[in-house]
Enzyme design. Structure first.
Site, PDB file in Angstrom:
ATOM      1  N   SER A 329       0.870  -1.192   0.000  1.00 53.08           N
ATOM      2  CA  SER A 329       0.000   0.000   0.000  1.00 53.08           C
ATOM      3  C   SER A 329       0.894   1.225   0.000  1.00 53.08           C
ATOM      4  O   SER A 329       2.099   1.122   0.226  1.00 53.08           O
ATOM      5  CB  SER A 329      -0.864   0.022   1.261  1.00 53.08           C
ATOM      6  OG  SER A 329      -0.086   0.430   2.380  1.00 53.08           O
ATOM      7  N   ASP A 330       0.336   2.404  -0.266  1.00 54.26           N
ATOM      8  CA  ASP A 330       1.117   3.612   0.005  1.00 54.26           C
ATOM      9  C   ASP A 330       1.006   3.880   1.501  1.00 54.26           C
ATOM     10  O   ASP A 330       0.255   3.223   2.229  1.00 54.26           O
ATOM     11  CB  ASP A 330       0.638   4.793  -0.847  1.00 54.26           C
ATOM     12  CG  ASP A 330       1.721   5.872  -0.948  1.00 54.26           C
ATOM     13  OD1 ASP A 330       2.696   5.825  -0.175  1.00 54.26           O
ATOM     14  OD2 ASP A 330       1.603   6.770  -1.802  1.00 54.26           O
ATOM     15  N   TRP A 331       1.758   4.851   1.957  1.00 56.87           N
ATOM     16  CA  TRP A 331       1.855   5.186   3.371  1.00 56.87           C
ATOM     17  C   TRP A 331       0.446   5.423   3.955  1.00 56.87           C
ATOM     18  O   TRP A 331      -0.188   6.424   3.648  1.00 56.87           O
ATOM     19  CB  TRP A 331       2.722   6.433   3.510  1.00 56.87           C
ATOM     20  CG  TRP A 331       3.028   6.860   4.901  1.00 56.87           C
ATOM     21  CD1 TRP A 331       2.175   7.500   5.758  1.00 56.87           C
ATOM     22  CD2 TRP A 331       4.258   6.694   5.603  1.00 56.87           C
ATOM     23  NE1 TRP A 331       2.807   7.744   6.946  1.00 56.87           N
ATOM     24  CE2 TRP A 331       4.105   7.259   6.886  1.00 56.87           C
ATOM     25  CE3 TRP A 331       5.502   6.124   5.276  1.00 56.87           C
ATOM     26  CZ2 TRP A 331       5.118   7.281   7.836  1.00 56.87           C
ATOM     27  CZ3 TRP A 331       6.516   6.158   6.225  1.00 56.87           C
ATOM     28  CH2 TRP A 331       6.311   6.723   7.488  1.00 56.87           C
ATOM     29  N   ALA A 332      -0.019   4.479   4.742  1.00 53.11           N
ATOM     30  CA  ALA A 332      -1.329   4.578   5.392  1.00 53.11           C
ATOM     31  C   ALA A 332      -2.495   4.719   4.412  1.00 53.11           C
ATOM     32  O   ALA A 332      -3.595   5.103   4.812  1.00 53.11           O
ATOM     33  CB  ALA A 332      -1.365   5.723   6.403  1.00 53.11           C
TER      34      ALA A 332
END
Ligand code: BGC
Length: 796
Positions: A329-332
């Site tokens: 995933s991307d950051w959060a």
């Protein structure tokens, strides 16, 4: 007999294929063997990525008193009830407490979970000793000894910083891009980084979006070719196992660059045909080139956030493209689905993403927290978890991390190696774009006195551009530094005029003007500070920021020829500045060696050859404007009305009912693919190998390219195609080929492009990629407004 026919090369190719298959079989066996021994918690641990910025002595030494106080208070060590206030402590006391707290933090949040098999990847650990320490915990002190994969944003160089990706794209050179990624990989891997979050393959048609800086421009073909080259560079040309390789991560999947209004993280609304033909296309190329991993994006497209979108993660990525690496995933971006209004809580986030096919969660922890329970409840199957773990382990095995998890800290440093600096300089040279050169103002003669002016002339930090976590500005060579070194024979005077791009003081304008008056020519370095582009740094106005245009005017009023050199993170609306500059050399932030590269170009040691990887609009209100658009039913004529042409009380239809702006026309300031040279090039004699091409056939397009000037130069020859009638509306032009051609003064060459009907294929309403029979236009030229044209037809 067969062996005789195949010859030695054939045998070794066959053997190579055979051993690759064996190796792959072997990897799959090892994966299954390992999975059979893993507990559910250990499996979920592999799906968990944690960020860890070490608070070591080096970091503490850089803390201000305020930083220390905040740290102590935040950690609940000082300032609370019954605790000393930071103001009552000596610095030594604070340092001792911070060290103690940092050690505890490391133990609690990293070492213990790693030992328990609860973390599969770390990001942001770049100290080799720390990498080895943590890797040792994973290899020797965890039950199954699974290595960590260590991620870092190595976007355009690790220590040696290359031009920002948009700049590299301006080189139209897969070699430059591959070499840049190779250097970045070698440097990053030497410190223990095994995975980079690049290349960024978001197509962007909007220069307001700060992340256009990280992209490879507006064109899916260019981004696809260069993205594949970058993947090869990072991954050692297919050899992930090479100890100098890092795994690439193509991002952000998908559509992120179409953020509404250029506002970062914003929703996108990309319909399926456009999604396939434009936004997915470079990803597919990079995956074909072997990209090991892929990152989901922050945006929702048509209401579905990417980290919960099983259509793109399963149907397209796995079923159609057969991707067998892993998705992070991307950051959060997973837990942000709560703010999107797509999930009600962390538990639902974990369920949605796991079932959508997202293998590893970056930092937001919902997998570790909720997957065990979701599995128990039957909402996520063990098979789903196993598949994610297989994908992750596959890359760890392919990289040889199980055999080779540690960094050799004794090895001689490769950071900022001479060969790396040389490659960065060449990349900066080939990435610069000459936009204007009236009266051959450039190149400058070394005997002339030069006034060097402007906030970007000596800006070591800003010259590196966005996404530089590890590059050190002390290694940057600015133009002013190069004038003090390699170019010290040049007679120059330096006045910055403005201290930085947003500076609002005109106090030094007069000095700048006088400097220009005292010289034969003024070179004005303007642009953007690094912080003005990149993630979350969008702008609604893309003129030269602050008072820079005024500084340029003030310098011009001294009456001397003016060269404008821009270093920026995005295309800018510089139409209003052009009258005050006799020549314009545009550089997307050029990196560590930008200074000498620019001087090489200014003084004619090198000849500009870069071309625009994105359209430069006249006014921000023209955005989105891009060369490969569809036609309206009412395309604007060659010459359109302007505000000044309109008669008072003109009749409603008297301006012609076509598609353009009354105030800024129909054309951009500079089209995609545009860029000048110190010499001139002429294209002629377009010939096609046939006037009809059968389906699955190949067409050869040839043209003569001549250097008609008096100096040697390199031209980026471009091939464009138009499918005149399609089952869905086709773009007015599409780039289908390019090549850098070096020509001596006066030399002519026949250039040749091959076009297969596969190159003409596109996704129509049924979302199946195929070419259609019919008539085509083809152009060869130096930019997207090329006029040298041929026609052909595709038949059954
Ligand atoms: C960015 C990614 C980046 C990640 C890790 C995010 O904010 O969107 O491009 O790779 O952070 O640093």
């Amino acid at each position: 007999m067969i062996i005789k026919k195949l010859g030695l090369l054939g045998i070794s190719v066959l053997f190579g294929l055979y051993s690759t298959c064996l190796a792959q079989d072997d990897v799959e066996k090892r994966i299954e063997n390992l999975i059979s021994k893993m507990t559910l918690e250990e499996k979920i641990g592999q799906m968990n990525q944690v960020s860890f910025f070490a608070v070591d002595d080096k970091a503490i030494a850089q803390y201000s008193e305020d930083d220390m106080n905040t740290f102590l208070e935040r950690m609940g060590i000082a300032g609370g009830q019954g605790q000393k206030k930071p103001s009552q402590m000596t610095k030594a006391e604070k340092v001792a407490l911070i060290r103690q707290a940092a050690a505890q933090m490391l133990d609690n949040s990293i070492i213990q979970p790693v030992k328990a098999g609860g973390i599969g990847s770390l990001l942001n650990v770049t100290d080799p000793e720390m990498v080895n320490k943590l890797q040792k915990e994973a290899m020797e002190n965890s039950r199954l000894g699974i290595p960590l994969i260590i991620g870092r944003d190595v976007i355009h160089g690790f220590k040696t910083i290359f031009p920002i990706p948009l700049g590299q794209a301006a080189s139209f050179s897969p070699q430059i891009v591959e070499e840049g990624a190779r250097v970045a990989a070698v440097e990053a891997r030497s410190t223990g980084v095994t995975w980079t979050f690049a290349p960024m393959l978001d197509i962007s048609r909007d220069a307001r979006w700060g992340r256009i800086a990280e992209s490879l421009g507006e064109d899916p073909y260019l981004a696809g070719v260069l993205g594949a080259a970058m993947v090869k560079g990072f991954q050692g040309n297919g050899n992930l196992n090479d100890p100098n390789s890092v795994a690439a991560c193509v991002k952000h999947f998908v559509g992120y660059g179409a953020a509404e209004g250029g506002r970062d993280y914003n929703s996108t609304n990309i319909p399926p045909v456009l999604l396939h033909n434009v936004y997915l296309s470079p990803f597919q190329q990079a995956i074909k080139a072997g990209a090991a991993t892929l990152m989901t994006s922050f945006n929702d497209n048509d209401g579905i956030p990417a980290s919960g979108n099983s259509y793109i993660l399963k149907k397209i990525l796995r079923d159609e493209w057969k991707f067998d690496g892993f998705v992070v995933s991307d950051w959060a971006s997973m837990t942000e689905m709560i703010a999107h209004g797509f999930a009600k809580d962390g538990k639902q986030v974990a369920e949605i993403s796991a079932n959508a096919g997202l293998d590893m969660e970056m930092v937001s922890g919902s997998y570790v927290q909720y997957l065990p329970q979701l599995v128990k409840e039957g909402k996520v199957s063990v098979e789903t978890i196993d598949n994610a773990v297989r994908n992750i382990l596959r890359i760890k095995f392919r990289m040889g991390l199980f055999e080779n998890p540690y960094v050799d800290t004794k090895k001689e440093s490769v950071l900022y190696a001479d060969a790396h600096l040389k490659a960065a300089r060449q990349a900066a040279i080939e990435s610069a774009i000459l936009l204007k050169n009236d009266n051959n103002t450039l190149p400058l003669s070394r005997g002339k006195k030069v006034a060097i002016i402007g906030p970007m002339a000596d800006a070591p930090h800003d010259q590196m551009g966005t996404w530089v976590f590890d590059g050190d500005k002390n290694y940057t060579v600015t133009p002013v530094a190069a004038l003090k070194g390699e170019y010290k024979d040049v007679n120059y005077v330096y006045e910055e005029g403005l201290a930085y791009s947003r500076d609002k003081s005109t106090a030094n304008f007069e000095k700048a003007k006088q400097a220009a008056a005292s010289a034969d020519v003024a070179v004005v370095f303007l642009g953007e500070e690094a912080i003005l582009s990149g993630e979350a740094h969008s702008l609604s106005n893309i003129n030269l920021i602050g008072l820079q245009s005024d500084l340029l005017k003030a310098v011009k009023s001294a009456g001397k020829p003016v060269v404008l050199v821009i270093m920026a993170g995005r295309p800018l609306t510089i139409g209003r500045d052009l009258p005050y500059a006799d020549a314009v050399l545009f550089n997307f932030h050029p990196g560590t060696m930008g200074g000498p590269a620019i001087l090489d170009l200014l003084f004619g040691k090198a000849n500009p050859s870069g071309k625009l990887p994105a359209t430069f609009v006249r006014e921000v209100g023209q955005i989105p404007m891009y060369y490969n658009h569809n036609n309206t039913g009412r395309p604007a004529p060659e010459k359109v009305m302007t505000l000044d042409d309109i008669a008072l009380e003109a009749g409603q239809t008297s301006l012609g009912n076509t598609s353009f702006y009354l105030d800024s026309g129909k054309d951009p300031l500079f089209p995609f693919g545009y860029g000048l040279s110190y010499t001139t090039f002429e294209y002629s004699n377009i010939t096609l190998s046939a006037s009809t091409v059968p389906m699955n056939g190949t067409l050869t397009v040839k043209a003569t390219l001549k250097n008609t000037g008096s100096v040697d130069g390199t031209e980026v020859a471009q091939l464009y195609v138009q499918d005149i009638v399609g089952s869905v509306v086709r773009p007015v032009k599409e780039l289908k080929g390019f090549q850098r051609v070096a020509l001596k003064a006066g030399e002519a060459k026949t250039i040749e492009f091959k076009l297969t009907t596969d190159d003409l294929a596109f996704y129509g309403r049924d979302l199946v990629k195929k070419a259609e029979k019919g008539d085509f236009n083809v152009w060869v030229g130096g930019h997207s407004n090329a006029t040298l044209k041929g026609t052909f037809s595709v038949t059954e």
